[in-house]
Design a protein around this motif. Structure first.
Motif, mmCIF file in Angstrom:
data_model
loop_
_atom_site.group_PDB
_atom_site.id
_atom_site.type_symbol
_atom_site.label_atom_id
_atom_site.label_comp_id
_atom_site.label_asym_id
_atom_site.label_seq_id
_atom_site.Cartn_x
_atom_site.Cartn_y
_atom_site.Cartn_z
ATOM 1 N N GLU A 204 -5.031 9.250 -36.382
ATOM 2 C CA GLU A 204 -4.037 7.875 -36.555
ATOM 3 C C GLU A 204 -3.420 8.180 -37.773
ATOM 4 O OE1 GLU A 204 -6.930 4.999 -37.492
ATOM 5 O OE2 GLU A 204 -8.424 4.374 -36.225
ATOM 6 N N LEU A 205 -3.381 8.761 -38.060
ATOM 7 C CA LEU A 205 -2.254 9.495 -39.291
ATOM 8 C C LEU A 205 -1.370 10.529 -38.215
ATOM 9 C CD1 LEU A 205 -1.215 8.875 -41.865
ATOM 10 C CD2 LEU A 205 -2.325 11.067 -42.496
ATOM 11 N N ALA A 206 -1.733 10.710 -37.833
ATOM 12 C CA ALA A 206 -0.877 11.689 -36.573
ATOM 13 C C ALA A 206 -0.148 11.073 -35.547
ATOM 14 C CB ALA A 206 -1.321 12.618 -36.117
ATOM 15 N N ALA A 208 0.967 7.954 -36.175
ATOM 16 C CA ALA A 208 1.826 7.317 -36.915
ATOM 17 C C ALA A 208 2.851 8.048 -36.837
ATOM 18 C CB ALA A 208 0.901 5.915 -38.571
ATOM 19 N N MET A 209 2.265 9.255 -38.516
ATOM 20 C CA MET A 209 3.600 10.071 -38.453
ATOM 21 C C MET A 209 4.950 10.715 -37.855
ATOM 22 S SD MET A 209 2.546 13.241 -41.209
ATOM 23 C CE MET A 209 1.757 12.124 -42.288
ATOM 24 N N ASP A 210 4.235 10.815 -36.869
ATOM 25 C CA ASP A 210 4.839 11.713 -35.171
ATOM 26 C C ASP A 210 5.316 12.625 -35.333
ATOM 27 O OD1 ASP A 210 5.895 11.376 -33.037
ATOM 28 O OD2 ASP A 210 7.905 10.693 -33.218
ATOM 29 N N PRO A 211 4.799 13.674 -36.478
ATOM 30 C CA PRO A 211 5.800 14.958 -36.791
ATOM 31 C C PRO A 211 5.339 15.931 -35.394
ATOM 32 C CG PRO A 211 2.984 15.479 -36.547
ATOM 33 C CD PRO A 211 3.347 13.745 -36.071
ATOM 34 N N ASP A 212 6.774 17.262 -35.228
ATOM 35 C CA ASP A 212 6.605 17.409 -34.324
ATOM 36 C C ASP A 212 5.765 19.012 -33.847
ATOM 37 O OD1 ASP A 212 8.953 17.253 -34.605
ATOM 38 O OD2 ASP A 212 9.325 18.358 -36.384
ATOM 39 N N LEU A 213 4.715 18.557 -34.896
ATOM 40 C CA LEU A 213 3.215 19.265 -34.364
ATOM 41 C C LEU A 213 2.175 19.127 -35.599
ATOM 42 C CD1 LEU A 213 1.776 21.409 -32.957
ATOM 43 C CD2 LEU A 213 2.749 23.884 -34.391
ATOM 44 N N VAL A 214 0.718 19.039 -35.076
ATOM 45 C CA VAL A 214 -0.433 19.140 -35.844
ATOM 46 C C VAL A 214 -1.239 20.181 -35.331
ATOM 47 C CG1 VAL A 214 -2.360 17.419 -36.519
ATOM 48 C CG2 VAL A 214 -0.375 16.522 -35.806
ATOM 49 N N LEU A 215 -1.360 21.094 -37.166
ATOM 50 C CA LEU A 215 -2.400 21.867 -37.098
ATOM 51 C C LEU A 215 -3.568 21.264 -37.990
ATOM 52 C CD1 LEU A 215 -3.356 25.082 -37.192
ATOM 53 C CD2 LEU A 215 -1.837 25.634 -38.735
ATOM 54 N N PRO A 216 -5.120 21.549 -37.945
ATOM 55 C CA PRO A 216 -5.924 20.709 -38.412
ATOM 56 C C PRO A 216 -6.440 22.449 -39.441
ATOM 57 C CG PRO A 216 -6.656 20.642 -35.998
ATOM 58 C CD PRO A 216 -5.546 21.040 -36.126
ATOM 59 N N SER A 229 -13.152 19.567 -32.917
ATOM 60 C CA SER A 229 -11.712 19.596 -33.279
ATOM 61 C C SER A 229 -11.296 19.243 -31.677
ATOM 62 C CB SER A 229 -11.645 21.716 -33.594
ATOM 63 O OG SER A 229 -11.554 22.303 -33.068
ATOM 64 N N GLY A 230 -11.736 19.991 -31.034
ATOM 65 C CA GLY A 230 -11.547 19.300 -29.530
ATOM 66 C C GLY A 230 -11.170 18.575 -28.861
ATOM 67 N N ALA A 231 -12.333 16.988 -29.519
ATOM 68 C CA ALA A 231 -11.573 16.199 -29.696
ATOM 69 C C ALA A 231 -10.790 15.528 -30.076
ATOM 70 C CB ALA A 231 -13.247 15.165 -30.401
ATOM 71 N N PHE A 232 -10.778 16.632 -31.408
ATOM 72 C CA PHE A 232 -9.208 15.397 -32.595
ATOM 73 C C PHE A 232 -8.000 15.386 -31.537
ATOM 74 C CE2 PHE A 232 -6.621 17.474 -35.219
ATOM 75 C CZ PHE A 232 -5.650 16.223 -35.521
ATOM 76 N N ALA A 233 -8.041 17.300 -31.268
ATOM 77 C CA ALA A 233 -6.223 17.323 -30.197
ATOM 78 C C ALA A 233 -6.709 16.661 -29.160
ATOM 79 C CB ALA A 233 -7.135 19.440 -30.033
ATOM 80 N N GLU A 234 -7.872 16.114 -28.466
ATOM 81 C CA GLU A 234 -7.159 15.506 -27.585
ATOM 82 C C GLU A 234 -7.369 14.552 -28.072
ATOM 83 O OE1 GLU A 234 -10.199 13.779 -24.251
ATOM 84 O OE2 GLU A 234 -11.185 15.001 -25.135
ATOM 85 N N ASP A 235 -7.432 13.645 -28.560
ATOM 86 C CA ASP A 235 -6.986 11.768 -29.768
ATOM 87 C C ASP A 235 -5.567 12.164 -30.014
ATOM 88 O OD1 ASP A 235 -9.612 11.045 -29.255
ATOM 89 O OD2 ASP A 235 -9.698 11.654 -30.362
ATOM 90 N N VAL A 236 -5.410 13.416 -30.403
ATOM 91 C CA VAL A 236 -3.442 14.085 -30.699
ATOM 92 C C VAL A 236 -2.637 13.379 -30.123
ATOM 93 C CG1 VAL A 236 -1.658 14.422 -31.800
ATOM 94 C CG2 VAL A 236 -4.194 14.335 -32.738
ATOM 95 N N ALA A 237 -3.468 14.813 -28.648
ATOM 96 C CA ALA A 237 -1.958 14.549 -27.582
ATOM 97 C C ALA A 237 -1.978 13.496 -26.500
ATOM 98 C CB ALA A 237 -3.439 15.976 -26.605
ATOM 99 N N LYS A 238 -3.300 12.410 -26.504
ATOM 100 C CA LYS A 238 -2.737 11.621 -25.982
ATOM 101 C C LYS A 238 -2.332 10.236 -26.661
ATOM 102 C CE LYS A 238 -7.927 11.007 -24.732
ATOM 103 N NZ LYS A 238 -9.064 10.499 -24.436
ATOM 104 N N CYS A 239 -1.801 10.634 -27.914
ATOM 105 C CA CYS A 239 -0.221 9.812 -28.478
ATOM 106 C C CYS A 239 0.653 10.817 -28.267
ATOM 107 C CB CYS A 239 -0.585 9.708 -30.131
ATOM 108 S SG CYS A 239 -2.397 9.346 -30.461
#
Length: 248
Positions: A204-206, A208-216, A229-239
């Protein structure tokens, strides 16, 4: 695996340790702890765990940032820091509060700069901003008596601008008001199930923040830090936000 982003090379070395290399500067966040730089760490749960570095002793860091006492490891600092490195450490690191045998930060053989939760400075031509990092007293990361595991004042997060690319490492923190307003190109959140923001809050923060890339990072070191991490990546990519996993 090395992640390349906007001219930087970025490596997650295990637990909370991140290495960022620009054209002329190397910055580390939270080096060491749990054997992540010695190859000694073995995850509690089979199949869970980011493999540790094998006897890592690069000593190439120009700037080393330490968020709080839980992530402070004097041996880890010495494994990554150049002789003329500058250590940027949260001012509240008190080694007497740890059950580990730690050298006080001020006794490290480097230039040490202490920072608070909301400071701005330039170290070795790297602009650095600190941001609050703690657990919300009304959130899930509290003890049985309601005390936050990471109370306000225990540490900070860092936004380091390496070659004009802003990298945000949250430290051990919930997602807090104000984080979403940060100008960030590379967002590096914790996604562990305990102690910090989890994968849902980080996603959710990713968004809202809308960065160029996310690396957990900061997940799967041991059972309490498990994170999907797979579920996280899927959620972020959907955004619509690019995401990459550094999992070897």
């Amino acid at each position: 695996m090395t992640v390349r982003h906007d001219g930087l090379t970025v490596d997650w070395l295990g637990y909370a340790t991140l290495r960022i290399e620009g054209e002329d500067t190397v910055v580390y966040f939270d080096p060491g702890r749990y054997g992540t730089l010695t190859g000694e760490w073995e995850p509690d749960t089979p199949g869970v765990g980011h493999p540790p570095a094998q006897d890592y002793d690069a000593r190439d860091g120009d700037v080393v940032c330490i968020t709080h006492v839980h992530h402070y490891d004097d041996d880890g600092v010495e494994r990554v820091a150049k002789e003329d490195a500058t250590i940027v450490a949260f001012e509240g690191i008190d080694v007497t509060e740890s059950d580990r045998d730690l050298r006080p930060v001020e006794e490290l053989p480097y230039d040490v700069v202490e920072v608070g939760m909301e400071d701005e400075l330039v170290v070795d031509d790297v602009p650095i901003m600190t941001v609050p990092a703690y657990n919300d007293p009304e959130g899930k990361n509290v003890t049985a008596d309601g005390t936050p595991i990471h109370p306000k004042g225990i540490g900070c997060g860092f936004v380091a601008s390496v070659d004009e690319t802003n990298v945000f490492w949250t430290g051990d923190s919930d997602a807090l008001d104000g984080h979403e307003a940060l100008d960030v190109s590379l967002f590096v959140p914790s996604i562990s199930q305990s102690y910090t923001m989890d994968r849902h809050d980080a996603a959710e923060l990713a968004e809202a923040m809308d960065p160029d890339l996310v690396l957990p990072i900061h997940y799967n070191t041991f059972e309490a830090l498990e994170g999907d991490s797979g579920a996280f990546a899927e959620d972020v990519a959907k955004c619509g936000v690019p995401v990459v996993l550094d999992e070897r």
